[in-house]
Scaffold this motif. Sequence first.
Motif, mmCIF file in Angstrom:
data_model
loop_
_atom_site.group_PDB
_atom_site.id
_atom_site.type_symbol
_atom_site.label_atom_id
_atom_site.label_comp_id
_atom_site.label_asym_id
_atom_site.label_seq_id
_atom_site.Cartn_x
_atom_site.Cartn_y
_atom_site.Cartn_z
ATOM 1 N N LEU A 167 0.824 -1.209 0.000
ATOM 2 C CA LEU A 167 0.000 0.000 0.000
ATOM 3 C C LEU A 167 0.860 1.262 0.000
ATOM 4 C CD1 LEU A 167 -3.284 0.801 1.754
ATOM 5 C CD2 LEU A 167 -1.369 2.364 2.066
ATOM 6 N N CYS A 168 1.931 1.269 0.774
ATOM 7 C CA CYS A 168 2.784 2.460 0.848
ATOM 8 C C CYS A 168 3.347 2.814 -0.522
ATOM 9 C CB CYS A 168 3.924 2.227 1.833
ATOM 10 S SG CYS A 168 3.411 2.168 3.565
ATOM 11 N N GLY A 169 3.857 1.806 -1.233
ATOM 12 C CA GLY A 169 4.423 2.055 -2.546
ATOM 13 C C GLY A 169 3.381 2.388 -3.586
ATOM 14 N N GLU A 170 2.231 1.760 -3.484
ATOM 15 C CA GLU A 170 1.146 2.020 -4.443
ATOM 16 C C GLU A 170 0.618 3.437 -4.286
ATOM 17 O OE1 GLU A 170 -1.835 0.407 -7.342
ATOM 18 O OE2 GLU A 170 0.252 0.039 -6.799
ATOM 19 N N LEU A 171 0.404 3.867 -3.063
ATOM 20 C CA LEU A 171 -0.078 5.217 -2.800
ATOM 21 C C LEU A 171 0.898 6.258 -3.326
ATOM 22 C CD1 LEU A 171 -1.945 7.289 -1.357
ATOM 23 C CD2 LEU A 171 -0.567 6.888 0.705
ATOM 24 N N SER A 172 2.177 6.064 -3.047
ATOM 25 C CA SER A 172 3.175 7.044 -3.448
ATOM 26 C C SER A 172 3.256 7.170 -4.965
ATOM 27 C CB SER A 172 4.541 6.653 -2.878
ATOM 28 O OG SER A 172 5.502 7.643 -3.157
ATOM 29 N N LEU A 173 3.237 6.044 -5.672
ATOM 30 C CA LEU A 173 3.315 6.095 -7.133
ATOM 31 C C LEU A 173 2.070 6.737 -7.728
ATOM 32 C CD1 LEU A 173 4.813 5.359 -9.742
ATOM 33 C CD2 LEU A 173 3.515 3.228 -9.757
ATOM 34 N N MET A 174 0.896 6.382 -7.214
ATOM 35 C CA MET A 174 -0.334 6.971 -7.744
ATOM 36 C C MET A 174 -0.337 8.477 -7.563
ATOM 37 S SD MET A 174 -2.116 4.700 -9.236
ATOM 38 C CE MET A 174 -3.705 5.526 -9.355
ATOM 39 N N ALA A 175 0.134 8.944 -6.417
ATOM 40 C CA ALA A 175 0.209 10.384 -6.198
ATOM 41 C C ALA A 175 1.189 11.023 -7.173
ATOM 42 C CB ALA A 175 0.621 10.673 -4.762
ATOM 43 N N ALA A 176 2.343 10.383 -7.376
ATOM 44 C CA ALA A 176 3.353 10.927 -8.283
ATOM 45 C C ALA A 176 2.809 11.053 -9.699
ATOM 46 C CB ALA A 176 4.590 10.039 -8.274
ATOM 47 N N GLN A 177 1.989 10.095 -10.117
ATOM 48 C CA GLN A 177 1.507 10.105 -11.490
ATOM 49 C C GLN A 177 0.369 11.095 -11.718
ATOM 50 O OE1 GLN A 177 0.855 6.155 -13.025
ATOM 51 N NE2 GLN A 177 2.987 5.579 -12.744
ATOM 52 N N THR A 178 -0.098 11.741 -10.674
ATOM 53 C CA THR A 178 -1.059 12.832 -10.889
ATOM 54 C C THR A 178 -0.338 14.101 -11.324
ATOM 55 O OG1 THR A 178 -0.990 13.633 -8.594
ATOM 56 C CG2 THR A 178 -2.610 11.896 -9.115
ATOM 57 N N ASN A 179 0.980 14.129 -11.206
ATOM 58 C CA ASN A 179 1.783 15.310 -11.545
ATOM 59 C C ASN A 179 2.679 15.027 -12.737
ATOM 60 O OD1 ASN A 179 0.894 16.880 -9.222
ATOM 61 N ND2 ASN A 179 2.170 15.516 -7.988
ATOM 62 N N PRO A 180 2.557 15.784 -13.825
ATOM 63 C CA PRO A 180 3.394 15.553 -15.011
ATOM 64 C C PRO A 180 4.882 15.641 -14.677
ATOM 65 C CG PRO A 180 1.623 17.099 -15.508
ATOM 66 C CD PRO A 180 1.619 16.910 -14.018
ATOM 67 N N GLY A 181 5.636 14.625 -15.114
ATOM 68 C CA GLY A 181 7.087 14.650 -14.976
ATOM 69 C C GLY A 181 7.643 14.174 -13.662
ATOM 70 N N GLU A 182 6.813 14.023 -12.615
ATOM 71 C CA GLU A 182 7.350 13.685 -11.295
ATOM 72 C C GLU A 182 7.973 12.298 -11.265
ATOM 73 O OE1 GLU A 182 5.769 12.905 -6.753
ATOM 74 O OE2 GLU A 182 4.771 14.472 -7.924
ATOM 75 N N LEU A 183 7.331 11.333 -11.896
ATOM 76 C CA LEU A 183 7.840 9.962 -11.863
ATOM 77 C C LEU A 183 9.215 9.873 -12.515
ATOM 78 C CD1 LEU A 183 7.490 6.917 -11.342
ATOM 79 C CD2 LEU A 183 6.354 6.771 -13.573
ATOM 80 N N MET A 184 9.357 10.429 -13.711
ATOM 81 C CA MET A 184 10.628 10.328 -14.414
ATOM 82 C C MET A 184 11.716 11.133 -13.711
ATOM 83 S SD MET A 184 11.776 8.629 -16.921
ATOM 84 C CE MET A 184 13.388 8.321 -16.215
ATOM 85 N N ALA A 185 11.335 12.267 -13.154
ATOM 86 C CA ALA A 185 12.320 13.086 -12.448
ATOM 87 C C ALA A 185 12.916 12.324 -11.274
ATOM 88 C CB ALA A 185 11.672 14.385 -11.969
ATOM 89 N N ALA A 186 12.091 11.564 -10.565
ATOM 90 C CA ALA A 186 12.585 10.783 -9.427
ATOM 91 C C ALA A 186 13.580 9.727 -9.887
ATOM 92 C CB ALA A 186 11.417 10.135 -8.697
#
Length: 349
Positions: free
Chosen positions: A320-339
């Motif tokens: 759940l911790c990892g799923e929540l964090s990724l879902m939140a990141a993907q609501t913001n353009p570019g955040e996932l790749m920047a990390a």
Amino acid sequence: MRNEPITAAPVPMTWVGPISVSGNVMTGLQEVPLATYETPLWPSVGRGAKISTLTDKGIVATLVDERMARSVLFEADDATTALAAMQVLNSQRDRLQEVVSTASRFAKLIDIHHQIVGNLLFVRFELSTGDASGHNMVTLASDRLMDHILATVPGLRYGSISGNYCSDKKATAVNGILGRGKNVVTELLIPREVVARRLHASPEAIAELNVRKNLIGSITAGGLRTANAHYANMLLGFYLATGQDAANIVEGSQGITHAEVRGGDLYFSCTLPNLIVGTVGNGKDLPFVGENLARLGCADERPAGENARRLAVLCAATVLCGELSLMAAQTNPGELMAAHVNIERKGTR
């Protein structure tokens, strides 16, 4: 196999957390180990863990069910014979349990399911297995059961000790429906201001993305009883760190993420019906595994099964911790790749 020496393949590992967990198995704060080459997973799970400590109850983890399955295959004279054989087996549950007990004092027969295809009889035995994940235990019990059945039920012949109706390390609907391993549901209610401050998102954005990505996207892709972003990432890291059979992430990653807005706050849930974990058995005698299980509080003197239940709950909370964090990141353009760029490529492309 040549007489090659047994060596080790080192995988980077660290502890993240603590995670706040409550529910019908355990309550408290606990750090968890993750062994992975995908190092951005550590801060991502860590962010979800921090969120759990900022809520009233933390992650509420409910162990719904537990069972390990092995399906055997018989060849019958015909479908009528196969059906008659199942009627006999269902009338002799107590005798079958006696046979199971000759394989292990911890194994208990919970249920039997079957499918008849032509003259083929697929029988799925489901057993509780104490603190073991139970692969070998249910296979040995099934071996004994097959010997007994072939000796006492007419019209049947040996087909295979595993008929794939188990289904072991395969993505199938039957495991999601009947369960294989520990079935754990995790839930977290996150205040709106925590979502905004810590996840840089809103409850509405995460709930909407979950519907569009995890539900509609998974259906569009042909997902099989699965609707999540990346359960397999957390499962693999947790499994490798705790001596589990990592191939079980195939069915383990079949789970459903649910999110909705409640009174302005975010309700976030992960359902994992196929968590196959154990605290005893093959691989658990490795020194680093023993140390990790002890630090997790899963090597204590408890009644049979309780250490494995605690391990399953902590594994599900990590997901759940990892799923929540990724879902939140993907609501913001570019955040996932920047990390990934900042952590894996040291800020360079």
